[in-house]
Design a protein around this motif. Structure first.
Motif, PDB file in Angstrom:
ATOM      1  N   GLY A  70      11.670   1.863  -3.593  1.00  0.00           N
ATOM      2  CA  GLY A  70      10.928   1.813  -4.846  1.00  0.00           C
ATOM      3  C   GLY A  70       9.926   2.950  -4.887  1.00  0.00           C
ATOM      4  N   LEU A  71       9.701   3.495  -6.071  1.00  0.00           N
ATOM      5  CA  LEU A  71       8.741   4.582  -6.270  1.00  0.00           C
ATOM      6  C   LEU A  71       7.654   4.064  -7.204  1.00  0.00           C
ATOM      7  CD1 LEU A  71      11.314   7.451  -6.916  1.00  0.00           C
ATOM      8  CD2 LEU A  71      10.230   6.840  -4.740  1.00  0.00           C
ATOM      9  N   GLN A  72       6.445   3.882  -6.685  1.00  0.00           N
ATOM     10  CA  GLN A  72       5.331   3.322  -7.454  1.00  0.00           C
ATOM     11  C   GLN A  72       4.414   4.457  -7.890  1.00  0.00           C
ATOM     12  OE1 GLN A  72       3.577   1.608  -9.615  1.00  0.00           O
ATOM     13  NE2 GLN A  72       3.893  -0.282  -8.472  1.00  0.00           N
ATOM     14  N   GLY A  73       4.419   4.747  -9.187  1.00  0.00           N
ATOM     15  CA  GLY A  73       3.595   5.820  -9.714  1.00  0.00           C
ATOM     16  C   GLY A  73       2.313   5.364 -10.380  1.00  0.00           C
ATOM     17  N   ASP A  74       2.070   4.065 -10.414  1.00  0.00           N
ATOM     18  CA  ASP A  74       0.834   3.532 -10.990  1.00  0.00           C
ATOM     19  C   ASP A  74      -0.212   3.481  -9.890  1.00  0.00           C
ATOM     20  OD1 ASP A  74      -1.253   1.970 -11.995  1.00  0.00           O
ATOM     21  OD2 ASP A  74       0.080   0.598 -13.051  1.00  0.00           O
ATOM     22  N   ALA A  75      -1.201   4.353  -9.963  1.00  0.00           N
ATOM     23  CA  ALA A  75      -2.214   4.445  -8.903  1.00  0.00           C
ATOM     24  C   ALA A  75      -2.947   3.134  -8.684  1.00  0.00           C
ATOM     25  CB  ALA A  75      -3.206   5.558  -9.231  1.00  0.00           C
ATOM     26  N   ALA A  76      -3.108   2.328  -9.727  1.00  0.00           N
ATOM     27  CA  ALA A  76      -3.795   1.043  -9.584  1.00  0.00           C
ATOM     28  C   ALA A  76      -2.948   0.027  -8.812  1.00  0.00           C
ATOM     29  CB  ALA A  76      -4.146   0.483 -10.965  1.00  0.00           C
ATOM     30  N   GLU A  77      -1.635   0.200  -8.798  1.00  0.00           N
ATOM     31  CA  GLU A  77      -0.731  -0.729  -8.117  1.00  0.00           C
ATOM     32  C   GLU A  77      -0.270  -0.221  -6.752  1.00  0.00           C
ATOM     33  OE1 GLU A  77       0.315  -3.780  -9.199  1.00  0.00           O
ATOM     34  OE2 GLU A  77      -0.991  -3.602 -10.933  1.00  0.00           O
ATOM     35  N   ALA A  78      -0.316   1.071  -6.552  1.00  0.00           N
ATOM     36  CA  ALA A  78       0.232   1.671  -5.333  1.00  0.00           C
ATOM     37  C   ALA A  78      -0.668   1.436  -4.124  1.00  0.00           C
ATOM     38  CB  ALA A  78       0.412   3.178  -5.540  1.00  0.00           C
ATOM     39  N   THR A  79      -0.041   1.303  -2.981  1.00  0.00           N
ATOM     40  CA  THR A  79      -0.771   1.245  -1.723  1.00  0.00           C
ATOM     41  C   THR A  79      -0.987   2.676  -1.241  1.00  0.00           C
ATOM     42  OG1 THR A  79       1.327   1.014  -0.534  1.00  0.00           O
ATOM     43  CG2 THR A  79       0.163  -1.019  -1.087  1.00  0.00           C
ATOM     44  N   GLY A  80      -1.794   2.859  -0.228  1.00  0.00           N
ATOM     45  CA  GLY A  80      -2.087   4.197   0.263  1.00  0.00           C
ATOM     46  C   GLY A  80      -1.016   4.775   1.166  1.00  0.00           C
ATOM     47  N   ALA A  81      -0.050   3.979   1.553  1.00  0.00           N
ATOM     48  CA  ALA A  81       1.016   4.404   2.457  1.00  0.00           C
ATOM     49  C   ALA A  81       2.295   3.676   2.047  1.00  0.00           C
ATOM     50  CB  ALA A  81       0.643   4.043   3.892  1.00  0.00           C
ATOM     51  N   PRO A  82       3.440   4.047   2.614  1.00  0.00           N
ATOM     52  CA  PRO A  82       4.659   3.297   2.311  1.00  0.00           C
ATOM     53  C   PRO A  82       4.454   1.805   2.573  1.00  0.00           C
ATOM     54  CG  PRO A  82       5.217   5.304   3.474  1.00  0.00           C
ATOM     55  CD  PRO A  82       3.708   5.179   3.493  1.00  0.00           C
ATOM     56  N   LEU A  83       5.047   0.987   1.717  1.00  0.00           N
ATOM     57  CA  LEU A  83       4.899  -0.469   1.801  1.00  0.00           C
ATOM     58  C   LEU A  83       6.236  -1.096   2.184  1.00  0.00           C
ATOM     59  CD1 LEU A  83       2.970  -2.940   1.178  1.00  0.00           C
ATOM     60  CD2 LEU A  83       4.099  -2.990  -1.060  1.00  0.00           C
ATOM     61  N   PRO A  84       6.410  -1.518   3.442  1.00  0.00           N
ATOM     62  CA  PRO A  84       7.625  -2.237   3.819  1.00  0.00           C
ATOM     63  C   PRO A  84       7.599  -3.633   3.180  1.00  0.00           C
ATOM     64  CG  PRO A  84       6.456  -1.411   5.762  1.00  0.00           C
ATOM     65  CD  PRO A  84       5.542  -1.280   4.591  1.00  0.00           C
ATOM     66  N   VAL A  85       8.746  -4.066   2.673  1.00  0.00           N
ATOM     67  CA  VAL A  85       8.847  -5.370   2.016  1.00  0.00           C
ATOM     68  C   VAL A  85       9.886  -6.199   2.758  1.00  0.00           C
ATOM     69  CG1 VAL A  85       9.291  -6.583  -0.142  1.00  0.00           C
ATOM     70  CG2 VAL A  85       8.223  -4.322  -0.196  1.00  0.00           C
ATOM     71  N   ILE A  86       9.490  -7.418   3.137  1.00  0.00           N
ATOM     72  CA  ILE A  86      10.346  -8.318   3.907  1.00  0.00           C
ATOM     73  C   ILE A  86      10.823  -9.440   3.001  1.00  0.00           C
ATOM     74  CG2 ILE A  86      10.428  -9.881   5.888  1.00  0.00           C
ATOM     75  CD1 ILE A  86       7.976  -8.170   6.961  1.00  0.00           C
ATOM     76  N   GLU A  87      12.125  -9.608   2.909  1.00  0.00           N
ATOM     77  CA  GLU A  87      12.703 -10.687   2.114  1.00  0.00           C
ATOM     78  C   GLU A  87      12.684 -11.974   2.931  1.00  0.00           C
ATOM     79  OE1 GLU A  87      16.705 -11.658  -0.485  1.00  0.00           O
ATOM     80  OE2 GLU A  87      16.789 -10.109   1.040  1.00  0.00           O
ATOM     81  N   VAL A  88      12.210 -13.062   2.323  1.00  0.00           N
ATOM     82  CA  VAL A  88      12.117 -14.352   3.017  1.00  0.00           C
ATOM     83  C   VAL A  88      12.749 -15.440   2.163  1.00  0.00           C
ATOM     84  CG1 VAL A  88      10.021 -13.670   4.265  1.00  0.00           C
ATOM     85  CG2 VAL A  88       9.824 -14.859   2.079  1.00  0.00           C
ATOM     86  N   ASP A  89      13.081 -16.570   2.792  1.00  0.00           N
ATOM     87  CA  ASP A  89      13.670 -17.703   2.081  1.00  0.00           C
ATOM     88  C   ASP A  89      12.632 -18.537   1.347  1.00  0.00           C
ATOM     89  OD1 ASP A  89      16.293 -17.097   2.902  1.00  0.00           O
ATOM     90  OD2 ASP A  89      16.022 -18.178   4.784  1.00  0.00           O
ATOM     91  N   ASP A  90      11.451 -18.693   1.935  1.00  0.00           N
ATOM     92  CA  ASP A  90      10.410 -19.561   1.369  1.00  0.00           C
ATOM     93  C   ASP A  90       9.099 -18.783   1.329  1.00  0.00           C
ATOM     94  OD1 ASP A  90       8.348 -21.468   0.943  1.00  0.00           O
ATOM     95  OD2 ASP A  90       9.548 -23.047   1.859  1.00  0.00           O
ATOM     96  N   LEU A  91       8.733 -18.313   0.156  1.00  0.00           N
ATOM     97  CA  LEU A  91       7.566 -17.446   0.021  1.00  0.00           C
ATOM     98  C   LEU A  91       6.267 -18.161   0.366  1.00  0.00           C
ATOM     99  CD1 LEU A  91       6.978 -14.507  -0.761  1.00  0.00           C
ATOM    100  CD2 LEU A  91       6.570 -15.308  -3.091  1.00  0.00           C
ATOM    101  N   GLU A  92       6.104 -19.378  -0.127  1.00  0.00           N
ATOM    102  CA  GLU A  92       4.864 -20.121   0.137  1.00  0.00           C
ATOM    103  C   GLU A  92       4.714 -20.443   1.623  1.00  0.00           C
ATOM    104  OE1 GLU A  92       5.557 -20.153  -4.092  1.00  0.00           O
ATOM    105  OE2 GLU A  92       6.900 -20.654  -2.445  1.00  0.00           O
ATOM    106  N   ALA A  93       5.781 -20.850   2.281  1.00  0.00           N
ATOM    107  CA  ALA A  93       5.715 -21.147   3.716  1.00  0.00           C
ATOM    108  C   ALA A  93       5.404 -19.870   4.512  1.00  0.00           C
ATOM    109  CB  ALA A  93       7.025 -21.762   4.202  1.00  0.00           C
ATOM    110  N   THR A  94       5.983 -18.750   4.093  1.00  0.00           N
ATOM    111  CA  THR A  94       5.715 -17.483   4.769  1.00  0.00           C
ATOM    112  C   THR A  94       4.266 -17.072   4.589  1.00  0.00           C
ATOM    113  OG1 THR A  94       8.017 -16.794   4.491  1.00  0.00           O
ATOM    114  CG2 THR A  94       6.393 -15.051   4.935  1.00  0.00           C
ATOM    115  N   LEU A  95       3.712 -17.280   3.410  1.00  0.00           N
ATOM    116  CA  LEU A  95       2.300 -16.971   3.167  1.00  0.00           C
ATOM    117  C   LEU A  95       1.418 -17.734   4.151  1.00  0.00           C
ATOM    118  CD1 LEU A  95       0.033 -15.706   1.355  1.00  0.00           C
ATOM    119  CD2 LEU A  95       0.182 -17.786  -0.001  1.00  0.00           C
TER     120      LEU A  95
END
Length: 111
Positions: A47-72
């Motif tokens: 993904g290419l994030q060009g919105d400075a307000a949404e972008a992180t300062g470095a690459p953002l690894p994203v992990i796919e999970v089965d249960d988002l709330e439990a992972t949180l």
């Protein structure tokens, strides 16, 4: 099962970055508005994030999970700082966190 499925890069010019990756690697990136584009291969996507307000300062690894709330809860219990609570985006939901070493990552659940 959790797996790395996405890497989001902060970019200053989404159109220019999109053109670069398409030309350099032959990838097809879909524009999701003027400030976001992504591959949609179903494997590890970019993904290419060009919105400075949404972008992180470095690459953002994203992990796919089965249960988002439990992972949180597991991520918090393991010592992470939540940097962005669960939010929806086209195709799913995710949250972002900083691990104890200071790296920012995200966990996602796709629809």
């Amino acid at each position: 099962m959790a797996r790395l499925n996405y890497v989001e890069l902060p970019v200053a010019d989404t159109a220019r970055a999109k053109a670069f990756y398409e030309q350099a690697f032959g990838w097809s990136l879909t524009a999701f508005g003027p400030t976001y584009a992504a591959t949609t291969s179903g494997d590890v996507d970019l993904g290419l994030q060009g919105d400075a307000a949404e972008a992180t300062g470095a690459p953002l690894p994203v992990i796919e999970v089965d249960d988002l709330e439990a992972t949180l809860e597991k991520v918090k219990a393991a010592g992470a700082e939540i940097t962005r609570p669960i939010f929806a985006f086209p195709g799913g939901r995710r949250f972002q966190f900083r691990d104890p070493a200071g790296n920012e990552l995200a966990a996602t659940r796709t629809d």
